[in-house]
Design an enzyme around this catalytic site. Sequence first.
Site, PDB file in Angstrom:
ATOM      1  N   HIS A  42      20.171   8.591  40.609  1.00 58.15           N
ATOM      2  CA  HIS A  42      19.974   7.305  41.291  1.00 58.15           C
ATOM      3  C   HIS A  42      19.691   6.210  40.248  1.00 58.15           C
ATOM      4  O   HIS A  42      19.230   6.511  39.139  1.00 58.15           O
ATOM      5  CB  HIS A  42      18.789   7.458  42.262  1.00 58.15           C
ATOM      6  CG  HIS A  42      18.394   6.195  42.933  1.00 58.15           C
ATOM      7  ND1 HIS A  42      17.405   5.366  42.438  1.00 58.15           N
ATOM      8  CD2 HIS A  42      18.864   5.601  44.054  1.00 58.15           C
ATOM      9  CE1 HIS A  42      17.288   4.327  43.228  1.00 58.15           C
ATOM     10  NE2 HIS A  42      18.158   4.442  44.230  1.00 58.15           N
TER      11      HIS A  42
ATOM     12  N   ASN B 123      17.396   4.229  39.620  1.00 58.71           N
ATOM     13  CA  ASN B 123      16.072   4.144  39.004  1.00 58.71           C
ATOM     14  C   ASN B 123      15.719   5.331  38.123  1.00 58.71           C
ATOM     15  O   ASN B 123      14.696   5.307  37.449  1.00 58.71           O
ATOM     16  CB  ASN B 123      14.988   4.046  40.095  1.00 58.71           C
ATOM     17  CG  ASN B 123      14.877   2.651  40.658  1.00 58.71           C
ATOM     18  OD1 ASN B 123      15.512   1.731  40.173  1.00 58.71           O
ATOM     19  ND2 ASN B 123      14.082   2.513  41.696  1.00 58.71           N
ATOM     20  N   LYS B 124      16.528   6.385  38.138  1.00 61.37           N
ATOM     21  CA  LYS B 124      16.152   7.601  37.412  1.00 61.37           C
ATOM     22  C   LYS B 124      16.468   7.451  35.910  1.00 61.37           C
ATOM     23  O   LYS B 124      17.048   6.457  35.491  1.00 61.37           O
ATOM     24  CB  LYS B 124      16.851   8.809  38.046  1.00 61.37           C
ATOM     25  CG  LYS B 124      16.510   8.982  39.558  1.00 61.37           C
ATOM     26  CD  LYS B 124      15.073   9.341  39.791  1.00 61.37           C
ATOM     27  CE  LYS B 124      14.508   9.297  41.200  1.00 61.37           C
ATOM     28  NZ  LYS B 124      15.234   9.557  42.381  1.00 61.37           N
ATOM     29  N   ASN B 125      16.101   8.473  35.110  1.00 59.75           N
ATOM     30  CA  ASN B 125      16.178   8.295  33.646  1.00 59.75           C
ATOM     31  C   ASN B 125      17.593   8.068  33.124  1.00 59.75           C
ATOM     32  O   ASN B 125      17.775   7.379  32.123  1.00 59.75           O
ATOM     33  CB  ASN B 125      15.518   9.463  32.929  1.00 59.75           C
ATOM     34  CG  ASN B 125      13.991   9.353  32.966  1.00 59.75           C
ATOM     35  OD1 ASN B 125      13.442   8.463  33.620  1.00 59.75           O
ATOM     36  ND2 ASN B 125      13.307  10.234  32.261  1.00 59.75           N
TER      37      ASN B 125
END
Length: 375
Positions: free
Chosen positions: A180, A182-184
């Site tokens: 997603h 927002n993930k790393n």
Amino acid sequence: MPPFLPFARPVLDERAIADVVQVLRSGWITSGPKVLELESALSRELAGRPVRMMNHATAALQIALEACGIGPGDEVILPAMSFVASANVIVRVGARPVFVDVDLDTRNIDLDQVESAITPRTRAIMPVHFAGLPVEMDRLHALAQRRQLRVIEDAAHAIGSRLGSRPIGSFGDLCCFSFHANKNITTIEGGAIVGGSPEEVAAIERLRFHGILKRSPDEIEVQTASGKANLPDVNAAIGLVQLPHLAEFIEKRRHLADHYFDRFERQPLLRLPARGDEGHSWHLFAPLLPVRAHTLSRLAFINAMGARGIGVGVHYPAIHLFAAYRALGYRKGQFPNAERIGEETVTLPLFPQMSFEDVDRVYEATLDALAEVHA
Ligand SMILES: *Cc1c(COP(=O)(O)O)cnc(C)c1O
């Protein structure tokens, strides 16, 4: 005022944009060669285990449960504090989510309490590596093996996390990642299932595409009426550019988190999260506010930070207190740490493009905001 600082922001470079354009012009824009390439690239990072991309981690988790044959009458153990998707997928396959409290500082499932949550109906345990801090998987796998349970990791926060020298996803049972925004690392929306026997991997492939088994160019069979969860090549092209930067992104996140610790360590108002070691991938930096002590309101704090141009997130409310889970019989008071975290947690900005000066700015704003909203 300096520009608004969100709590998360993806890093997309010109190479990613150019590669997306190339896919758009190629004539093949949905699942195809880029997805296969990304699956191979991830597999190489994860000890050669099978990787199957999905259009999000929510689908990955649900399909992992289905591939294990988990459904009505079954129970799955998970932490009471996580993103609600962890529990929703268990409900969606018709099984019962059985919550266990989390540790106040690691935010991970309390392994001491897992054993007593096991019943004859338990089929799996779903640990969440919260904020990228790995759960003690050796202990968990030993317990699961002893009780003959599957382990389906919600590793949505944990791409790039390591236990010692072993990356999360490179060992164990089934492991689900999220990509997603927002993930790393990101594919905008996207997820993956890692692991599984050859039969399970074949089942995972069918479950992500309508349950279709292709027998020959003119014959298909459908044994399970499944949904659709395949990732387009447009998204995979972004993931292929992101993956080589993962280690560098995490290194940057670690340095920024270290700087937060240096600044906040002597600040008695905040309870800092567990620091972990080098294997922590620092998806989130989420201290606790003294809300329970009634010295301030979290909403007032978030608004005061917003007024100072700083975005603050909430990750996450305790799952068992949502109406959908109260309806299953869960009540306030059952999981005290999860409930306290749910009320007190705030996520401060942390993403690779931030500077130490940005961390200083968040620190100063936090002290200011705390002073302003203090009762
Ligand atoms: C983000 C997240 C998910 C869901 O991931 P998607 O790719 O958005 O479906 C699941 N579990 C946790 C803990 C998450 O943070």
